[in-house]
Write a protein that holds these residues in place. Structure first.
Motif, PDB file in Angstrom:
ATOM      1  N   ILE A 161     -19.570 -47.012  40.778  1.00 38.48           N
ATOM      2  CA  ILE A 161     -18.600 -46.627  41.805  1.00 38.48           C
ATOM      3  C   ILE A 161     -19.236 -45.653  42.795  1.00 38.48           C
ATOM      4  O   ILE A 161     -19.044 -45.754  44.019  1.00 38.48           O
ATOM      5  N   ALA A 162     -19.995 -44.697  42.278  1.00 38.45           N
ATOM      6  CA  ALA A 162     -20.632 -43.707  43.151  1.00 38.45           C
ATOM      7  C   ALA A 162     -21.564 -44.381  44.153  1.00 38.45           C
ATOM      8  O   ALA A 162     -21.570 -44.044  45.349  1.00 38.45           O
ATOM      9  N   ARG A 163     -22.347 -45.351  43.692  1.00 37.44           N
ATOM     10  CA  ARG A 163     -23.275 -46.046  44.588  1.00 37.44           C
ATOM     11  C   ARG A 163     -22.511 -46.868  45.629  1.00 37.44           C
ATOM     12  O   ARG A 163     -22.872 -46.893  46.815  1.00 37.44           O
ATOM     13  N   LEU A 164     -21.478 -47.553  45.197  1.00 36.74           N
ATOM     14  CA  LEU A 164     -20.739 -48.431  46.115  1.00 36.74           C
ATOM     15  C   LEU A 164     -19.922 -47.647  47.133  1.00 36.74           C
ATOM     16  O   LEU A 164     -19.810 -48.049  48.293  1.00 36.74           O
ATOM     17  N   ALA A 165     -19.346 -46.532  46.681  1.00 32.70           N
ATOM     18  CA  ALA A 165     -18.458 -45.762  47.567  1.00 32.70           C
ATOM     19  C   ALA A 165     -19.194 -44.689  48.357  1.00 32.70           C
ATOM     20  O   ALA A 165     -18.647 -44.161  49.337  1.00 32.70           O
ATOM     21  N   GLY A 166     -20.396 -44.338  47.921  1.00 29.84           N
ATOM     22  CA  GLY A 166     -21.124 -43.272  48.592  1.00 29.84           C
ATOM     23  C   GLY A 166     -20.658 -41.891  48.188  1.00 29.84           C
ATOM     24  O   GLY A 166     -20.867 -40.912  48.909  1.00 29.84           O
ATOM     25  N   PHE A 167     -20.026 -41.796  47.009  1.00 28.56           N
ATOM     26  CA  PHE A 167     -19.589 -40.507  46.485  1.00 28.56           C
ATOM     27  C   PHE A 167     -20.609 -39.987  45.482  1.00 28.56           C
ATOM     28  O   PHE A 167     -21.438 -40.735  44.968  1.00 28.56           O
ATOM     29  N   ALA A 168     -20.517 -38.692  45.184  1.00 28.56           N
ATOM     30  CA  ALA A 168     -21.288 -38.143  44.073  1.00 28.56           C
ATOM     31  C   ALA A 168     -20.682 -38.644  42.763  1.00 28.56           C
ATOM     32  O   ALA A 168     -19.483 -38.940  42.688  1.00 28.56           O
ATOM     33  N   MET A 218     -10.663 -60.924  40.756  1.00 31.54           N
ATOM     34  CA  MET A 218     -10.458 -61.110  42.192  1.00 31.54           C
ATOM     35  C   MET A 218      -9.933 -59.823  42.818  1.00 31.54           C
ATOM     36  O   MET A 218     -10.427 -59.375  43.867  1.00 31.54           O
ATOM     37  N   GLN A 219      -8.928 -59.214  42.192  1.00 32.02           N
ATOM     38  CA  GLN A 219      -8.378 -57.971  42.723  1.00 32.02           C
ATOM     39  C   GLN A 219      -9.415 -56.849  42.699  1.00 32.02           C
ATOM     40  O   GLN A 219      -9.524 -56.065  43.647  1.00 32.02           O
ATOM     41  N   ALA A 220     -10.187 -56.794  41.606  1.00 34.96           N
ATOM     42  CA  ALA A 220     -11.207 -55.751  41.505  1.00 34.96           C
ATOM     43  C   ALA A 220     -12.290 -55.936  42.564  1.00 34.96           C
ATOM     44  O   ALA A 220     -12.784 -54.965  43.140  1.00 34.96           O
ATOM     45  N   ARG A 221     -12.642 -57.184  42.839  1.00 36.64           N
ATOM     46  CA  ARG A 221     -13.657 -57.444  43.873  1.00 36.64           C
ATOM     47  C   ARG A 221     -13.174 -56.940  45.234  1.00 36.64           C
ATOM     48  O   ARG A 221     -13.928 -56.326  45.983  1.00 36.64           O
ATOM     49  N   PHE A 222     -11.899 -57.207  45.561  1.00 37.43           N
ATOM     50  CA  PHE A 222     -11.355 -56.717  46.824  1.00 37.43           C
ATOM     51  C   PHE A 222     -11.473 -55.194  46.910  1.00 37.43           C
ATOM     52  O   PHE A 222     -11.828 -54.632  47.950  1.00 37.43           O
ATOM     53  N   THR A 223     -11.163 -54.526  45.792  1.00 38.00           N
ATOM     54  CA  THR A 223     -11.233 -53.062  45.770  1.00 38.00           C
ATOM     55  C   THR A 223     -12.664 -52.570  45.976  1.00 38.00           C
ATOM     56  O   THR A 223     -12.916 -51.659  46.785  1.00 38.00           O
ATOM     57  N   LEU A 224     -13.606 -53.163  45.266  1.00 37.23           N
ATOM     58  CA  LEU A 224     -14.992 -52.724  45.351  1.00 37.23           C
ATOM     59  C   LEU A 224     -15.582 -53.011  46.732  1.00 37.23           C
ATOM     60  O   LEU A 224     -16.314 -52.186  47.289  1.00 37.23           O
ATOM     61  N   GLU A 225     -15.265 -54.170  47.279  1.00 35.81           N
ATOM     62  CA  GLU A 225     -15.741 -54.480  48.635  1.00 35.81           C
ATOM     63  C   GLU A 225     -15.109 -53.535  49.651  1.00 35.81           C
ATOM     64  O   GLU A 225     -15.755 -53.148  50.637  1.00 35.81           O
ATOM     65  N   GLY A 226     -13.860 -53.127  49.384  1.00 34.12           N
ATOM     66  CA  GLY A 226     -13.202 -52.156  50.259  1.00 34.12           C
ATOM     67  C   GLY A 226     -13.896 -50.804  50.221  1.00 34.12           C
ATOM     68  O   GLY A 226     -14.012 -50.125  51.258  1.00 34.12           O
ATOM     69  N   LEU A 227     -14.358 -50.398  49.051  1.00 36.93           N
ATOM     70  CA  LEU A 227     -15.093 -49.132  48.946  1.00 36.93           C
ATOM     71  C   LEU A 227     -16.383 -49.183  49.760  1.00 36.93           C
ATOM     72  O   LEU A 227     -16.758 -48.201  50.408  1.00 36.93           O
ATOM     73  N   VAL A 228     -17.056 -50.334  49.715  1.00 33.66           N
ATOM     74  CA  VAL A 228     -18.292 -50.485  50.486  1.00 33.66           C
ATOM     75  C   VAL A 228     -17.999 -50.410  51.982  1.00 33.66           C
ATOM     76  O   VAL A 228     -18.724 -49.743  52.744  1.00 33.66           O
ATOM     77  N   ARG A 229     -16.934 -51.083  52.408  1.00 32.24           N
ATOM     78  CA  ARG A 229     -16.582 -51.041  53.842  1.00 32.24           C
ATOM     79  C   ARG A 229     -16.227 -49.619  54.286  1.00 32.24           C
ATOM     80  O   ARG A 229     -16.632 -49.169  55.359  1.00 32.24           O
ATOM     81  N   GLN A 230     -15.496 -48.920  53.439  1.00 36.33           N
ATOM     82  CA  GLN A 230     -15.116 -47.545  53.773  1.00 36.33           C
ATOM     83  C   GLN A 230     -16.336 -46.638  53.827  1.00 36.33           C
ATOM     84  O   GLN A 230     -16.422 -45.760  54.693  1.00 36.33           O
ATOM     85  N   ARG A 231     -17.278 -46.876  52.944  1.00 40.43           N
ATOM     86  CA  ARG A 231     -18.540 -46.104  52.981  1.00 40.43           C
ATOM     87  C   ARG A 231     -19.239 -46.312  54.304  1.00 40.43           C
ATOM     88  O   ARG A 231     -19.765 -45.370  54.912  1.00 40.43           O
ATOM     89  N   GLY A 232     -19.246 -47.583  54.779  1.00 34.72           N
ATOM     90  CA  GLY A 232     -19.877 -47.879  56.054  1.00 34.72           C
ATOM     91  C   GLY A 232     -19.192 -47.183  57.214  1.00 34.72           C
ATOM     92  O   GLY A 232     -19.838 -46.661  58.113  1.00 34.72           O
ATOM     93  N   LEU A 233     -17.847 -47.150  57.174  1.00 32.70           N
ATOM     94  CA  LEU A 233     -17.098 -46.467  58.235  1.00 32.70           C
ATOM     95  C   LEU A 233     -17.362 -44.977  58.215  1.00 32.70           C
ATOM     96  O   LEU A 233     -17.532 -44.345  59.260  1.00 32.70           O
ATOM     97  N   ASN A 234     -17.408 -44.395  57.018  1.00 31.27           N
ATOM     98  CA  ASN A 234     -17.685 -42.966  56.901  1.00 31.27           C
ATOM     99  C   ASN A 234     -19.093 -42.641  57.393  1.00 31.27           C
ATOM    100  O   ASN A 234     -19.319 -41.602  58.020  1.00 31.27           O
ATOM    101  N   GLY A 235     -20.011 -43.569  57.110  1.00 29.10           N
ATOM    102  CA  GLY A 235     -21.397 -43.351  57.547  1.00 29.10           C
ATOM    103  C   GLY A 235     -21.539 -43.443  59.053  1.00 29.10           C
ATOM    104  O   GLY A 235     -22.355 -42.754  59.664  1.00 29.10           O
ATOM    105  N   ALA A 236     -20.707 -44.332  59.637  1.00 26.32           N
ATOM    106  CA  ALA A 236     -20.773 -44.503  61.085  1.00 26.32           C
ATOM    107  C   ALA A 236     -20.205 -43.279  61.799  1.00 26.32           C
ATOM    108  O   ALA A 236     -20.605 -42.958  62.888  1.00 26.32           O
TER     109      ALA A 236
END
Length: 236
Positions: A161-168, A218-236
């Motif tokens: 989760i930390a790697r995917l979301a960009g959290f500690a 399927m639901q978990a994949r949506f959540t994990l992909e959402g964390l990655v997208r949010q990480r990208g937005l935070n990085g931008a």
């Protein structure tokens, strides 16, 4: 852990067979009656041995309960090991891409969900674990299960989760997301009677288990992909 003694008569192999028979019987008795409700006499009767055998092999009821926990940890780890070790391998490389990390996360979750499937081999240990996870057991057993099984899996999920979301790893959000992910799988086992009633199923065979697993993943994949997208937005 309880003492390990071979039988006084019949040699080492016979002693191991007797211990194994007692543990198998104890898992069923504890699962049916709980720790407080089960007696060493009950366990001995179910195992077809004399009551003093429990004291001889395991130093009493708590000893045989701890041996049951060790037995179930071994069974569960054989089931969980491939997905957990695959995730650890993916995490070891700092360059592993998000898709691989997501699949590793889903591999662990899918294995957890698969434990809802009915079989003669799982019914007894499932009842035992349900009581155990409700805290109806000695504290020493709770600590053993935490240290020897749950801690490693929990650590891997938090790292994913930390790697995917960009959290500690220690971030509160990491811990909460990790618990939310893992408990998706556990929820269907703990709420199995309600699941059967809602879907009008009489059991969960391979087909039913795969149907539940596919939806959960399927639901978990949506959540994990959402964390990655949010990480990208935070990085931008």
């Amino acid at each position: 852990m309880a003492r390990h003694k071979p039988a006084a008569e019949g040699g080492y192999q016979r002693g191991e067979e007797t211990r194994a028979r007692i543990v198998e019987a104890a898992v069923a008795v504890f699962g049916e009656r709980g720790y407080d409700g089960a007696s060493t006499r009950d366990i001995a009767s179910a195992a077809g041995v004399n009551a003093p055998a429990i004291q001889y092999y395991f130093d009493g009821k708590e000893g045989v309960y701890l041996e049951c926990v060790e037995h179930l940890i071994a069974l569960l780890w054989r089931k969980m090991a491939p997905s957990v070790e695959a995730a650890e391998h993916a995490l070891a490389d700092a360059g592993t891409d998000d898709a691989v990390l997501i699949n590793a996360s889903l591999g662990i979750l899918g294995t957890v969900v698969s434990t809802i499937q009915d079989s003669p081999q799982t019914s007894a240990w499932r009842a035992f674990l349900d009581r155990h996870q409700a805290g109806l057991c000695p504290e020493s057993a709770t600590m053993a299960f935490e240290e020897r099984f749950k801690a490693r899996i929990g650590r891997v999920i938090r790292q994913l989760i930390a790697r995917l979301a960009g959290f500690a790893v220690e971030d509160d959000r990491t811990v909460i997301h990790s618990m939310a992910l893992f408990t998706q799988g556990l929820a269907f086992r703990l709420q199995k009677p309600k699941l059967l009633a809602a879907l009008k199923w009489t059991e969960i065979s391979q087909k039913e288990m795969e149907q539940v697993r596919d939806v959960v993943l399927m639901q978990a994949r949506f959540t994990l992909e959402g964390l990655v997208r949010q990480r990208g937005l935070n990085g931008a």
